[in-house]
Design an enzyme around this catalytic site. Structure first.
Site, short mmCIF file in Angstrom:
data_model
loop_
_atom_site.label_atom_id
_atom_site.label_comp_id
_atom_site.label_asym_id
_atom_site.label_seq_id
_atom_site.Cartn_x
_atom_site.Cartn_y
_atom_site.Cartn_z
N ILE A 1 48.60 18.93 -13.72
CA ILE A 1 49.01 19.88 -14.59
C ILE A 1 47.72 20.00 -15.79
O ILE A 1 47.27 19.01 -16.30
CB ILE A 1 50.22 19.89 -15.22
N ASN B 1 44.95 30.51 -10.34
CA ASN B 1 45.73 29.43 -9.71
C ASN B 1 46.46 30.08 -8.56
O ASN B 1 47.13 31.38 -8.55
CB ASN B 1 46.92 28.75 -10.44
N HIS C 1 49.83 29.91 -6.26
CA HIS C 1 51.23 29.26 -6.33
C HIS C 1 52.08 29.65 -5.07
O HIS C 1 52.32 30.97 -4.99
CB HIS C 1 51.90 29.26 -7.59
N SER D 1 51.93 33.41 -4.93
CA SER D 1 51.20 34.56 -6.24
C SER D 1 50.14 33.80 -6.65
O SER D 1 49.78 32.63 -6.35
CB SER D 1 52.16 33.99 -7.29
N ASP E 1 52.60 27.53 -14.38
CA ASP E 1 52.56 28.59 -13.54
C ASP E 1 53.24 29.83 -14.34
O ASP E 1 53.81 30.78 -13.62
CB ASP E 1 53.62 28.21 -12.24
#
Ligand code: GAR
Length: 196
Positions: A94, A109, A111, A138, A147
């Site tokens: 993270i 990113n 996800h 996504s 996220d």
């Protein structure tokens, strides 16, 4: 005009490969400058090196709880490599606001869920447990929330009655490999527009 791309990974790097393909075949106006892993033994580092991409490992473990020191090392490496855009591709650390604020609008990113559903871990398990009819993946801009940044693109698939975590994960991964190059193209175009 091309965006200088950095790809951050932690493992096997199949999404990284999809992004490298997108750079090589002209799907996205990007040039891969660096593949960086927080795990020195990540399989993806070997794959990237075989493709003659510069690689680098910055092991998070020696930094212990000093997240900022680890992120300063990432920041220095990315800055030295002249990176315009970072794509997180299975990067399992993270990033704190120290990093995300410095790189705002410049980190993507992927996800494995239909965000805003299921941020965090175990997304396939959670979709199956909830009895969802659809699941997917996504690509989003990274901000300081886990996220939670603005979504660029999503792909959905139907959950089958006989799906297990593994079959669902495998079918979502196939979609990830198509979605990330498409989202990379959109992100690069936005960055080039900002630079012009
Ligand atoms: C992918 O499924 C990616 O969506 C997920 O890790 C996998 C990496 O596979 N990322 C996350 O869960 C991030 N929270 P890969 O190394 O083969 O690309």
């Amino acid at each position: 005009m091309s965006v200088n791309l950095g790809i951050f990974i932690s493992g096997r790097g199949t999404n990284m490969e999809a992004l490298l393909d997108a750079c090589a075949n002209g799907t996205a106006p990007a040039t891969p400058k660096l593949v960086l892993s927080n795990r020195p033994d990540a399989l993806g580092l070997t794959t990237a090196a075989k493709r003659a991409i510069a690689t680098c490992a910055i092991d998070h473990k020696p930094f212990g709880k000093d997240r900022e020191a680890f992120e300063r090392a990432l920041h220095a490496k990315a800055t030295d490599a002249g990176i315009d855009l970072i794509a997180l591709a299975g990067f399992m650390r993270i990033l704190s606001p120290w990093f995300t604020e410095r790189w705002e609008g410049r980190v993507l990113n992927i996800h494995p869920s239909l965000l805003p559903k299921y941020p965090g871990l175990n997304t396939h398990e959670r979709a199956l447990e909830a009895g969802d009819a659809e699941h997917g993946c996504s690509v989003h801009w990274v901000n300081s929330g886990l996220d939670q940044g603005e979504t660029i693109a999503q792909a959905a698939i139907k959950v089958r009655s006989d799906d297990t975590v593994e079959t669902l994960r495998a079918r979502v991964l196939v979609e990830e490999h198509k979605l990330y190059p498409h989202a990379l193209k959109i992100a690069c175009e936005q960055i080039l527009q900002r630079q012009s």
